[in-house]
Design an enzyme around this catalytic site. Structure first.
Site, mmCIF file in Angstrom:
data_model
loop_
_atom_site.group_PDB
_atom_site.id
_atom_site.type_symbol
_atom_site.label_atom_id
_atom_site.label_comp_id
_atom_site.label_asym_id
_atom_site.label_seq_id
_atom_site.Cartn_x
_atom_site.Cartn_y
_atom_site.Cartn_z
ATOM 1 N N TYR A 141 0.866 -1.186 0.000
ATOM 2 C CA TYR A 141 0.000 0.000 0.000
ATOM 3 C C TYR A 141 0.899 1.231 0.000
ATOM 4 O O TYR A 141 1.445 1.616 1.031
ATOM 5 C CB TYR A 141 -0.836 -0.074 1.272
ATOM 6 C CG TYR A 141 -2.016 0.843 1.434
ATOM 7 C CD1 TYR A 141 -2.329 1.861 0.557
ATOM 8 C CD2 TYR A 141 -2.857 0.664 2.541
ATOM 9 C CE1 TYR A 141 -3.425 2.666 0.760
ATOM 10 C CE2 TYR A 141 -3.962 1.462 2.756
ATOM 11 C CZ TYR A 141 -4.241 2.464 1.870
ATOM 12 O OH TYR A 141 -5.334 3.250 2.099
ATOM 13 N N LYS A 169 -0.620 -0.983 -4.538
ATOM 14 C CA LYS A 169 -1.638 0.081 -4.647
ATOM 15 C C LYS A 169 -0.880 1.388 -4.682
ATOM 16 O O LYS A 169 -0.232 1.760 -3.706
ATOM 17 C CB LYS A 169 -2.555 0.006 -3.422
ATOM 18 C CG LYS A 169 -3.566 1.122 -3.266
ATOM 19 C CD LYS A 169 -4.388 0.878 -1.987
ATOM 20 C CE LYS A 169 -5.430 1.950 -1.698
ATOM 21 N NZ LYS A 169 -4.887 3.279 -1.496
#
Lengths: 302, 302
Positions: A141, A169
Site C-alpha cells: 500500500y 496500490k
C-alpha cells in the site's frame, strides 16, 4: 501460477468502505455490515476493509478483529475481502496479519506507517516480516499522503520477489503519466498494479491499470463500477462522460479530504450517523452543502 | 504570572533520553533510571521523557505509564520532568496526559501525530482537549519531520491563548534565520520558544532561544550543556568552537537519523544493549564505526 491467478483478488474496482465507530473507537458492526451488503449487491470486484478510509490507523487490535469478523460473516465469500493490517510496530502488524487470516480474510494490504521516517531497507524488512506471517496474498500500500514514505522502484522490485506479495496500490503519479509508470513498473515487477485517488480512476483504468482502489466505491459503488467497467472495456468517451458527472465531488475530495466527505455522505444516504475519529472533525455546514450539491444527481437514483 | 514563571520549566538545555525497551516494547526501567541519573548529576535544565527520541510513538499506554513512574521515582524532583503524551487519537492523548499528571510529571509535551493529515483547526481542537485534561504546563511540539504537520503562525497564536500552553518546541527554520523567526513568534505569542536539531543548538541559543531540546544531551549531557551555557552567556566564539568538535557526529545524525545513532552510543557507553523498535533497525557495522570515530574524544572523558 499464471498471471490471472497471481493477480487475484487485486483486479477491477475495489471498494473501500468506512468503518463506522463510536466516539470511543468501538466499531458499529451493524452499520458496517449494512455498507458491506450494498457492496456485495453491487458486485464490486473486491472490498478493501480497514483501509485508510476504513480508519484502520485509529482502531485497536480488538476493534479491528471485530470489524473483520463482522465483515467475513456478512460477505460470506461473495466478494474477496482485502484487509488492511498496517501498524507502527512490526510485531503489531504481524499480529494483525495473523488475526485477519484467522478471521477469514482473503488478502492483506499494508502501508509502511511510520513515526521516525523509515529507510528503504527498514520498509523491506517490515514487509518481509508481516507478509511471511500469513499465507494470504498481499498488496503493498503505497500511500505517501498519509505515510510520507516514498517507495523506490528497487524496493518495489525486491518486494515483488517475496512469495505472497502480489500487488501494489499506487498513488496517482505527480506528473500524470500513468501509462509510463505502468510500463516502468511492469518492466521491473510482475505485481498487479492498482491506483487510488478517485478522480484519477478513469485515466488509470484507460491506461490499463489492473485495479482501482476507490473511496467513493465503498459507499456509492454503482457510479464507480460504471466508470471502471466502461474504461476497462476501452470505451474512453463514455467513461470520461461518467467521470465528468463526478467532478464537483472530486473537487470536495481535494478540498476537504475524501475521508471527511465520506462521513457526510454516510449520513446523507441515511446509512448511519458515525463521525470521523477525533482529532478529525466533522465538516461544517457550508462544506456539507457543497458535498450534497455535488452528489445530488447520484443520491436521487441510489 | 511573570515571564520567568510562565516559561518554567521550558528554558535552558532540555535532555531527551532514549526509553530502552525490549523487542516486545517492554520498557527497561532499570536502564532508563541509569540514563536519568546521569542527567540529574549533570544538572540539565529539564528532562524530556518520551519524546521522539524516547520512542513514545512505539510504546503502549501501560509501558508509557511505567516509564513515567520509574522516571519520577529516579529523578525525585531534582530536575523538571517533561513528558510526551502524543497519540493518534485525541481520547488516547487525553488519557496519557492524565496518566502523566497522576504519576508526577512536571510538564507535558505533545506533537500533532496524524495519519489522515490534520487541518489547522483539528490540531487546535486536539491541543485544546489534551491541554485542558491536566493542570500541567504544556509545550507544543512542532516536529514536521515525524508528523508532517505544518503549524501556521495563526495556529500558534491561538494555542498560546490556552491557559496551560506555555511553550513551543520548534524545528530549525529551513532558511536558517532563527533570530527572524524568534522575533516573529515573540510578536504574536508569549510562548517560551525552544528549538531542536542538535547541530543547530549553538546558533539557536546565540540567537536568544529560551530553550533547546537536545537528543545528544539525553545521553551525553556535558558537551551539550557546555555549548548551551557558553552560548547563553553570549560567548559566541567559545560556543562555536565546542560545537565544531561535534560536527562529525552531527554528520552522522543527518545521515542516519539521530535516534538510530543514540542506540549505537548507548551500547558504546556501556549503558545498555537496547535496540530501536522494529521496523527501525540497528545501524550496520560501517555506520557504527563512523559514529564511534565521531565521538571518540567525547567518550574518552565521559
Amino acid at each position: 501460477m499464471n498471471i490471472a491467478a497471481r493477480h487475484h483478488p487485486f483486479h477491477g474496482m475495489s471498494a473501500f468502505p468506512l468503518t463506522p465507530a463510536d466516539a470511543a473507537g468501538r466499531v458499529d458492526a451493524q452499520t458496517l455490515s449494512l455498507l458491506l451488503e450494498r457492496l456485495c449487491e453491487a458486485q464490486v470486484d473486491s472490498i478493501g476493509l480497514l483501509g485508510s478510509t476504513g480508519t484502520y490507523a485509529y482502531l485497536t487490535r480488538e476493534e479491528r478483529r471485530r470489524a473483520v469478523a463482522a465483515a467475513v460473516e456478512c460477505v460470506g465469500g461473495r466478494v474477496p475481502l482485502i484487509v488492511g493490517v498496517g501498524a507502527l510496530r512490526t510485531d503489531d502488524a504481524v499480529d494483525l496479519a495473523r488475526d485477519a487470516e484467522t478471521s477469514g480474510a482473503d488478502a492483506l494490504l499494508m502501508a509502511p506507517v511510520s513515526y521516525t521516517p523509515l529507510t528503504q531497507n527498514e520498509a523491506f524488512e517490515h514487509y518481509r516480516a508481516v507478509a511471511s506471517a500469513s499465507a494470504l496474498p498481499f498488496c503493498v500500500y503505497n500511500n505517501p499522503g498519509t505515510t510520507h514514505f516514498t517507495f523506490g522502484i528497487e524496493l518495489l522490485e525486491r518486494l515483488s520477489h517475496l512469495p505472497t506479495i502480489r500487488a501494489v496500490k499506487m498513488p496517482l503519479p505527480a506528473g500524470g503519466d500513468i501509462a509510463g509508470e505502468l510500463a516502468a513498473l511492469r518492466e521491473r515487477t510482475d505485481l498487479a498494479i492498482g491506483y487510488s485517488g478517485d478522480w484519477g480512476m478513469v485515466e488509470a483504468m484507460l491506461a490499463g491499470a489492473d485495479a482501482f482502489y476507490s473511496v467513493l466505491g465503498g459507499l456509492l459503488p454503482y457510479p464507480m463500477l460504471a466508470i471502471a467497467r466502461t474504461a476497462s472495456a476501452g470505451e474512453a468517451q463514455e467513461a470520461r462522460r461518467l467521470d465528468d458527472l463526478l467532478q464537483p465531488l472530486w473537487n470536495t475530495f481535494k478540498a476537504y479530504g475524501s475521508l471527511r466527505v465520506m462521513y457526510v455522505l454516510l449520513e446523507a444516504l441515511g446509512l448511519g450517523q458515525a463521525q470521523p475519529p477525533r482529532p478529525l472533525l466533522p465538516l461544517d455546514a457550508r462544506a456539507r452543502s457543497e458535498i450534497l450539491a455535488a452528489v445530488d444527481s447520484l443520491l436521487s437514483d441510489r
